[in-house]
Design an enzyme around this catalytic site. Structure first.
Site, PDB file in Angstrom:
ATOM      1  N   HIS A 109      83.113  60.507 -14.645  1.00 55.29           N
ATOM      2  CA  HIS A 109      83.793  60.304 -13.366  1.00 55.29           C
ATOM      3  C   HIS A 109      83.081  61.186 -12.352  1.00 55.29           C
ATOM      4  O   HIS A 109      83.129  62.408 -12.441  1.00 55.29           O
ATOM      5  CB  HIS A 109      85.276  60.682 -13.471  1.00 55.29           C
ATOM      6  CG  HIS A 109      85.973  59.890 -14.524  1.00 55.29           C
ATOM      7  ND1 HIS A 109      85.842  60.161 -15.861  1.00 55.29           N
ATOM      8  CD2 HIS A 109      86.750  58.789 -14.437  1.00 55.29           C
ATOM      9  CE1 HIS A 109      86.541  59.292 -16.556  1.00 55.29           C
ATOM     10  NE2 HIS A 109      87.081  58.451 -15.737  1.00 55.29           N
ATOM     11  N   LYS A 134      81.650  54.163 -19.832  1.00 53.40           N
ATOM     12  CA  LYS A 134      82.426  53.914 -18.612  1.00 53.40           C
ATOM     13  C   LYS A 134      81.954  54.875 -17.532  1.00 53.40           C
ATOM     14  O   LYS A 134      81.988  56.088 -17.712  1.00 53.40           O
ATOM     15  CB  LYS A 134      83.922  54.104 -18.849  1.00 53.40           C
ATOM     16  CG  LYS A 134      84.755  53.970 -17.582  1.00 53.40           C
ATOM     17  CD  LYS A 134      86.233  54.025 -17.864  1.00 53.40           C
ATOM     18  CE  LYS A 134      86.650  55.389 -18.289  1.00 53.40           C
ATOM     19  NZ  LYS A 134      88.121  55.501 -18.460  1.00 53.40           N
TER      20      LYS A 134
HETATM   21  O1  LIG Z   1      88.578  56.297 -15.944  1.00 48.83           O
HETATM   22  C1  LIG Z   1      89.581  55.702 -15.610  1.00 48.83           C
HETATM   23  C2  LIG Z   1      89.653  54.901 -14.372  1.00 48.83           C
HETATM   24  C3  LIG Z   1      90.682  55.491 -13.433  1.00 48.83           C
HETATM   25  O2  LIG Z   1      90.252  56.778 -13.038  1.00 48.83           O
HETATM   26  C4  LIG Z   1      90.803  54.608 -12.203  1.00 48.83           C
HETATM   27  O3  LIG Z   1      90.265  55.037 -11.161  1.00 48.83           O
HETATM   28  O4  LIG Z   1      91.443  53.558 -12.315  1.00 48.83           O
HETATM   29  C5  LIG Z   1      92.011  55.620 -14.124  1.00 48.83           C
HETATM   30  C6  LIG Z   1      91.905  56.466 -15.393  1.00 48.83           C
HETATM   31  O5  LIG Z   1      93.154  56.557 -16.018  1.00 48.83           O
HETATM   32  C7  LIG Z   1      90.884  55.871 -16.325  1.00 48.83           C
HETATM   33  O6  LIG Z   1      90.728  56.696 -17.493  1.00 48.83           O
END
Ligand SMILES: O=C1C[C@@](O)(C(=O)O)C[C@@H](O)[C@@H]1O
Length: 211
Positions: A109, A134
């Site tokens: 992220h 991801k």
């Molecule tokens: O990595 C992701 C995507 C996310 O961050 C989102 O922006 O929808 C929501 C999180 O819970 C998930 O693990």
């Protein structure tokens, strides 16, 4: 393309399934401290795959412990889930998660927009320990978004790509058409900024796709 409904409480699993979720994400970092009692009801009640996520503060969640605390927190629930979301700083536990016949969502992220070359390097890094890489980024321009779409289109699959924040949230609706395997939604309480309710997303996809 599959829809992941992200939940901060297992109580909503059945509602999410009824609304069309393909997978459930349980955000353990957003649940109360007594995880054992909160997760007690999860066993056997879910007919679709479950992802366990314990998101660190650095990557947008609420978990503030170290890597050992991360694994000791999530380990008691491994027999209840099918996937575990594993950030790069917790990658050393991926082998033990695989040993329990679970799949690893290797996640990153990023609070900015990496260059195309950096995106490829991040993907390689995630694929080195995970089954489903991801990558969530924070675009700051339409050009950033075009680069991210191109990366998504050309990358090896499976791959999950999404955007963080509110400004470019609309990209969540069409990244799947460029190859992202999953899109994360909510059913009333978002677990991250920019998420759509599953009912909104399904309406949008109905309107966007050729009938
Ligand atoms: O990595 C992701 C995507 C996310 O961050 C989102 O922006 O929808 C929501 C999180 O819970 C998930 O693990």
């Amino acid at each position: 393309m599959k829809i992941v409904v992200s939940l901060s409480s297992p109580d909503k699993i059945q509602k999410a399934v009824a609304l069309g979720a393909d997978l459930i994400e349980l955000r353990l970092d957003l649940m109360s401290d007594d995880l054992s009692s909160v997760m007690a009801g999860v066993g056997g009640q879910c007919t679709i795959p479950i992802i366990a996520t314990l998101r660190s503060r650095e990557e947008g969640g609420a978990f503030t412990g170290d890597a050992e605390e991360w694994f000791s927190t999530i380990q008691p629930f491994l027999d209840l889930v099918d996937y575990v979301d594993v950030e790069r700083k917790f990658r050393k536990f991926a082998r033990m998660i695989h040993y329990q016949h679970l799949q690893v969502v290797a996640s990153a992220h990023i609070k900015y927009m990496p260059s195309p070359d950096d995106l490829k390097a991040i993907e390689r890094d995630l694929r080195a320990y995970g089954d489903v890489p991801k990558i969530a980024v924070t675009p700051s321009s339409a050009r950033n978004l075009l680069d991210f779409l191109d990366f998504t289109l050309e990358a090896e699959k499976p791959l999950v790509t999404t955007v963080m924040g509110e400004e470019f949230r609309y990209a969540r609706t069409f990244l799947p058409y460029f190859g992202s395997a999953w899109v994360y939604c909510h059913i009333g309480t978002p677990t991250a900024k920019g998420q759509y309710d599953i009912r909104e997303l399904e309406q949008l996809q109905e309107l966007l796709t050729y009938r």
